[in-house]
Design an enzyme around this catalytic site. Structure first.
Site, short mmCIF file in Angstrom:
data_model
loop_
_atom_site.label_atom_id
_atom_site.label_comp_id
_atom_site.label_asym_id
_atom_site.label_seq_id
_atom_site.Cartn_x
_atom_site.Cartn_y
_atom_site.Cartn_z
N GLU A 67 0.85 -1.22 0.00
CA GLU A 67 0.00 0.00 0.00
C GLU A 67 0.87 1.26 0.00
O GLU A 67 0.48 2.28 0.56
CB GLU A 67 -0.94 0.02 1.20
CG GLU A 67 -1.84 -1.20 1.28
CD GLU A 67 -3.20 -1.00 0.64
OE1 GLU A 67 -3.52 0.15 0.25
OE2 GLU A 67 -3.92 -1.99 0.51
N THR B 185 5.26 2.10 0.01
CA THR B 185 6.35 1.92 0.99
C THR B 185 6.47 3.18 1.87
O THR B 185 5.93 4.24 1.54
CB THR B 185 7.69 1.71 0.27
OG1 THR B 185 8.00 2.89 -0.47
CG2 THR B 185 7.66 0.50 -0.66
N SER B 186 7.25 3.04 2.95
CA SER B 186 7.48 4.20 3.82
C SER B 186 8.10 5.35 3.03
O SER B 186 7.77 6.53 3.24
CB SER B 186 8.43 3.82 4.97
OG SER B 186 7.76 3.00 5.90
#
Ligand SMILES: Cc1cc2nc3c(=O)[nH]c(=O)nc-3n(C[C@H](O)[C@H](O)[C@H](O)COP(=O)(O)OP(=O)(O)OC[C@H]3O[C@@H](n4cnc5c(N)ncnc54)[C@H](O)[C@@H]3O)c2cc1C
Length: 386
Positions: free
Chosen positions: A366, A368-369
């Site tokens: 959903e 990545t950071s």
């Protein structure tokens, strides 16, 4: 500001919590060990979720869903995620993108998904296009009343259980700020459509039993009536849903982190070394204090963001902040839980190594950071940059 949950929300949390404890958690360890959910167990969980009224709680009431506000949905996600995705996925949340169904699609796809008769999967990512979704190469070319799809997808969750896939394919391209952009269309592609094949992907360390699949399209003919939304407007259909989904991932992370803290607290109270409970040593108790503080911050951020979504005032950057912060808190908390358990934290006899493994995916899927940081910083800087 009012931070009080309504009585209905309190009751909802209680009933989902007891559903998880009674109907889902007892299956987690066996599913994880077998790396498989049998069709019988899947059907059993689905049936119980429908009977309990939790199935499709994310969908609007007018199509038979739970009709809940986002804050209530986040509370349910928080509770469900106290068991592995491999198990709670059968308390299905159909892709919200299906609300773009029109005409016969409503009868064929949207309503059966809400009623538990059909299952969807979301097929966007490709081997060459992960974070850079605009780089997808799967193409759909118009041929009379049909489109012909060619290309491949990977990492597609749950495709083995799905009756159809929501597939994203390039249908045109255009110039934007001197760069070539793809115009993308989303299609509803039935499981046995000739030209589409599905194959189990590599094993994943997180959420064993929840599999990803590779999908191949080889002159796969899909009627134009299966276009979801408008031709060339696939991103518009997807984006509204993807942003809301990030807040729900944040809620999942809070629930997993809370579970890690709960088992760590109990262990710190029970486990004795040097004649005392390890929780009586500051080296351990301060970890617990930090874990609880970080979880509280992640929870407040997540629930506030869900509340803002209900008010219609949430921005993409705010959804990104919730997903980024909650998933990173989960990573730290899960790691500290292993440390508090010592060697037992790495053994597959308790839930801690499972929580630790399952936590890792949350900073990747959903968005990545790093991609969340892009979204947040872009939103902050946009008004200032010319
Ligand atoms: C278990 C699992 C289930 C999934 N389920 C689905 C699904 O159902 N449907 C679906 O469509 N997809 C699914 N995905 C795909 C998932 O969304 C992608 O894995 C994710 O978006 C990252 O893409 P990538 O793995 O190709 O990594 P890449 O995009 O190759 O990134 C690799 C690294 O580079 C970093 N990076 C990339 N670009 C930048 C940049 N511009 N700036 C800074 N850093 C950058 C990333 O943050 C990451 O750290 C799933 C993935 C997994 C692992």
């Amino acid at each position: 500001m009012n931070f009080q949950l309504t009585q209905e929300q309190e009751m909802l949390v209680e009933s989902v919590r007891s559903f998880v404890a009674k109907e889902l958690l007892p299956h987690e360890e066996a599913v994880d060990r077998a790396d498989e959910v049998s069709p019988e167990l899947a059907a059993e969980i689905r049936g119980k979720a429908i009977a309990a009224g939790f199935y499709a709680f994310n969908m609007p009431e007018e199509v038979g869903g739970g009709g809940l506000d986002y804050l209530s949905q986040a509370l349910i996600e928080r509770e469900l995620s106290k068991v592995s995705w491999a198990v709670h996925v059968f308390v299905a949340r159909p892709s919200k993108i299906l609300m773009a169904c029109k005409g016969q699609q409503i009868e064929d796809y949207l309503l059966p998904c809400v009623q538990g008769e059909k299952v969807d999967c979301f097929a966007l990512t490709e081997p060459g296009a992960g974070s850079d979704a605009n780089a997808i190469k799967t193409r759909a070319v118009r041929d009379g009343d049909d489109f012909i799809l060619n290309g491949s997808k990977h990492f597609i969750s749950h495709a083995g259980h799905a009756d159809f896939a929501i597939v994203f394919a390039v249908t045109d391209s255009y110039e934007h700020n001197g760069r070539k952009r793809n115009a993308v269309t989303s299609f509803l592609v039935d499981r046995n459509t000739p030209g589409m094949t599905i194959r189990r992907g590599p094993k994943c360390v997180s959420n064993r039993g929840y599999h990803t699949f590779e999908m191949f399209f080889d002159d796969c003919r899909v009627p134009a009536s299966k276009v979801l939304g408008e031709v060339d407007k696939g991103w518009e259909v997807a984006n509204a849903w993807l942003t809301a989904g990030r807040v729900m991932v944040a809620a999942n992370c809070v629930g997993q982190a809370q579970r890690a803290l709960d088992v760590s607290l109990q262990w710190a109270a029970d486990r004795k070394q040097f004649g005392q409970a390890i929780g009586s040593y500051q080296g351990v108790s301060f970890k617990l204090a930090d874990m609880a503080t970080q979880i509280r911050a992640a929870e407040l951020l997540t629930l506030h963001t869900a509340w803002k979504m209900d008010q219609g005032s949430m921005t993409d950057g705010e959804a990104g902040m919730a997903k980024l912060f909650a998933s990173e808190v989960l990573g730290k908390v899960a790691d500290e839980a292993v440390q508090i358990f010592g060697g037992m934290g790495l053994m597959d006899e308790g839930p801690v190594e499972r929580i630790w493994r399952n936590a890792r995916i949350e900073r990747i899927w959903e968005g990545t950071s790093e991609i969340q940081r892009h979204i947040i910083s872009r939103e902050l800087l946009r008004p200032l940059l010319r």
